[in-house]
Design a protein around this motif. Sequence first.
Motif, mmCIF file in Angstrom:
data_model
loop_
_atom_site.group_PDB
_atom_site.id
_atom_site.type_symbol
_atom_site.label_atom_id
_atom_site.label_comp_id
_atom_site.label_asym_id
_atom_site.label_seq_id
_atom_site.Cartn_x
_atom_site.Cartn_y
_atom_site.Cartn_z
ATOM 1 N N THR A 1 4.451 -10.355 -28.081
ATOM 2 C CA THR A 1 5.570 -10.255 -28.306
ATOM 3 C C THR A 1 6.507 -10.767 -27.314
ATOM 4 O O THR A 1 7.469 -11.328 -27.537
ATOM 5 N N LEU B 1 6.507 -14.183 -26.515
ATOM 6 C CA LEU B 1 7.519 -15.081 -27.461
ATOM 7 C C LEU B 1 9.036 -14.914 -27.454
ATOM 8 O O LEU B 1 9.702 -15.784 -27.510
ATOM 9 N N THR B 2 9.359 -13.600 -27.017
ATOM 10 C CA THR B 2 10.580 -13.329 -26.917
ATOM 11 C C THR B 2 11.257 -14.030 -25.468
ATOM 12 O O THR B 2 12.318 -14.536 -25.610
ATOM 13 N N ARG C 1 10.065 -17.109 -24.368
ATOM 14 C CA ARG C 1 10.049 -18.254 -24.564
ATOM 15 C C ARG C 1 11.322 -18.543 -25.390
ATOM 16 O O ARG C 1 11.843 -19.785 -25.415
ATOM 17 N N ARG C 2 11.778 -17.673 -26.243
ATOM 18 C CA ARG C 2 12.994 -18.040 -27.417
ATOM 19 C C ARG C 2 14.074 -18.141 -26.058
ATOM 20 O O ARG C 2 14.854 -18.979 -26.169
#
Lengths: 448, 448
Positions: free
Chosen positions: A18, A21-22, A24-25
């Motif tokens: 998580t 992914l955060t 990478r955003r």
Amino acid sequence: MDSNSFRPADRDQLAQQTRELTDRRAQLLAGSYRLFYREPVHLVRGQGQYLYDADGRQYLDLYNNVASLGHCHPAVVQAVTEQMQQLNTHTRYLHERILDYTDDLLSTFPAEKDWRAVYMCTGSEANDLALRVAQAHTSGEGVIATAEAYHGTSALTSAVSPALGSGQPIAPTVRLVPAPDTYRTGIADIGTWFANQVQSAIDDLRAHNVRLSALILDPLFSSDGVLPGTPGFLAPVVDVVRRNGGLIIADEVQPGFGRTGERFWGFARHGFVPDLVTLGKPMGNGMPVSGLVGQADVMASFSDRLPYFNTFGGNPVSMAAAQAVLDTIRADNLQEHSLHVGELTRQALRDVAARHEVLGDVRGVGLYTGVELIEDADGRVPDAGLALDVVENLRRQGVLTSTAGPDGNVLKLRPPLAFSSGNVDWLAGALDASVHEAVTNRRARAGS
Amino acid sequence: MDSNSFRPADRDQLAQQTRELTDRRAQLLAGSYRLFYREPVHLVRGQGQYLYDADGRQYLDLYNNVASLGHCHPAVVQAVTEQMQQLNTHTRYLHERILDYTDDLLSTFPAEKDWRAVYMCTGSEANDLALRVAQAHTSGEGVIATAEAYHGTSALTSAVSPALGSGQPIAPTVRLVPAPDTYRTGIADIGTWFANQVQSAIDDLRAHNVRLSALILDPLFSSDGVLPGTPGFLAPVVDVVRRNGGLIIADEVQPGFGRTGERFWGFARHGFVPDLVTLGKPMGNGMPVSGLVGQADVMASFSDRLPYFNTFGGNPVSMAAAQAVLDTIRADNLQEHSLHVGELTRQALRDVAARHEVLGDVRGVGLYTGVELIEDADGRVPDAGLALDVVENLRRQGVLTSTAGPDGNVLKLRPPLAFSSGNVDWLAGALDASVHEAVTNRRARAGS
């Protein structure tokens, strides 16, 4: 997949995932992208009214009117797949799909008028064109919208969308009126009151030499806090706008396609016939499909003078998705289902509200419900902080939703129409527990 | 299906069907919908570079950069189908697809800059946001576009799209400059000439107290008549805009995704780095997918202050389609293919042009070619009527295309990248016959 099969190490891995992914955003996407929840949800699968995260956990989706029939509905998947294998091209060539769909769509519209349709890909595009058509027809530029309305994200539509927040400028030719909120204002004849607000706005436009073009409204006033009101209460405002030479644009992106249960369209609940109707989110069950339906003479005022062509709009694949949605709503009686399960939902939520004085109001129509979070039973003072806590707690209870309204204190419950009577208990129990926890934690913080 | 198997009765039925479909369009759809061709084409199937009508007739598609890989490309169908069965939801939750795709997309951008992406559904939406971002970053409103540009169909983008015709008002903060057309102007150093045009437009904006925001341009100048020019010729205009505090928006809806063959992006051919890049048509091979990629600090000027959320934008299904497109372009070497087959195409068309003095110029890059129809070899006078006749004749030869340019006299040849060296003969032969017929008919009419 059973969530119990995960060992603690796996959970650490999931938390790590998580975070990655955060991160990478933040590195890849524009800052406009915002995540829901303090701890974001990482989804991997959806089916019907359920969503599943990377941990295998099941959520009840109370937020999504886009996956209107239900997530990954097989009728839509099949229709899209078959048409994608056959042909997907623009509307400069003849094709049956757009005509068959339009025939079917217009059969749901008031028969006493002659309608014409045009298709695009998003609700923003539909409202952008609707405003331009209204301006072409009236030779006016003035637009009236409600104080917490949301009508889109293009330059033109964002300028009539105060819900986008204080950073979003509202156009100088736009006037905002308070939404018809019986609970907050305590006014019984809210229809006349609302019509008077709009008349004042028209007078103000006139005082500034701005000619009225249209009143644009969501007949459910979703962004304004979910205010369905009594069927028919919009009649006076429609009269006021028409007496002043304006058009009515019904933004059906929220109430349309049977969601209200009572009627297929939100405007139909109120017994008036709009000049222009915009369609979006639920129309293709996730395919980017939207539409503008307007009275023939109004549409002609635009199309006789101005061009409009949308490359992807009305392509056979989009129309196949939209057709599958219409077919399934009818075949599965989803409008009646929405009416029935919506009533059961509000009955159950009112039972919960009776146990919590911070739940000030439960209102809605069909499968669209608003729950008002307030500081106490007497004051009706909106409590946005509590609403946010409840949304976070609901997430831990496996229920996904969000808030609406000018004070951000109204829970917006808008599930796929697949939401069933068997799901009501889960929702009611989760709300009960979530409110209890939020209030208890607040008391504990206040006491510490 | 073999077209020879139809008896005359069937052909009458087909003509009747065409009339019925055309009539139904008039009854159901807004007047904005316009059909190609005097006798409209009724398509039922597509595959690769081919389209098929209800008569079973095969057409070579020379028009469609949307079905960029080819009609109904199996990789896109499979990717969309699989993702539709899994999950299709919005970007308020975490999902890998949008991140993996953005990683991949940004790897095709100049490495010396830090880029951020945002996704929407149409090129219009991408350009609408790009213009708003540029305005937020520069605090200016002035926009410069070319005299026959097309950038979209929203209120904001149509007002910078003179290609929409004389009915479409251009915003008072927009200045139009002539496109860099070497053939028409006869100017050798077209880059400096174009930069001077833009400088004059900036001066005029300044004289009217309008601050410059951006120059928006399609690096192929497709709507202006397909003007690829020499690689690098845009360097002077980029300098002029930057010296005056403006941004460069490269509209890559036409040249993007390998079409030029020389480079993956149209701007890359010219060796400059835009501030904002908009993506559309070919991005999802027919799925409504578009994007805006911008330098991080420019994007932040918008997203720090203004919200943007596109319900369908960046959803897993759209991203799956876009990923399949990128993957296939690479796996099948479609950029190199475009370069190679594009050169073969223009060689063959130049051979045809050598036999017809009304074919004044054959120009292009990769699989994007413009053919100029003129009255005679000396005058270079554009002949739109002849171009339309040729387009109609090409249709009878089974070749679908259209025209572009301020005078409507340039054949716009923009096939799916599946167009192969084996198709060049068909195109060249059809053009030869179509021009011959058009010129012969004209002489006959002039003589009668």
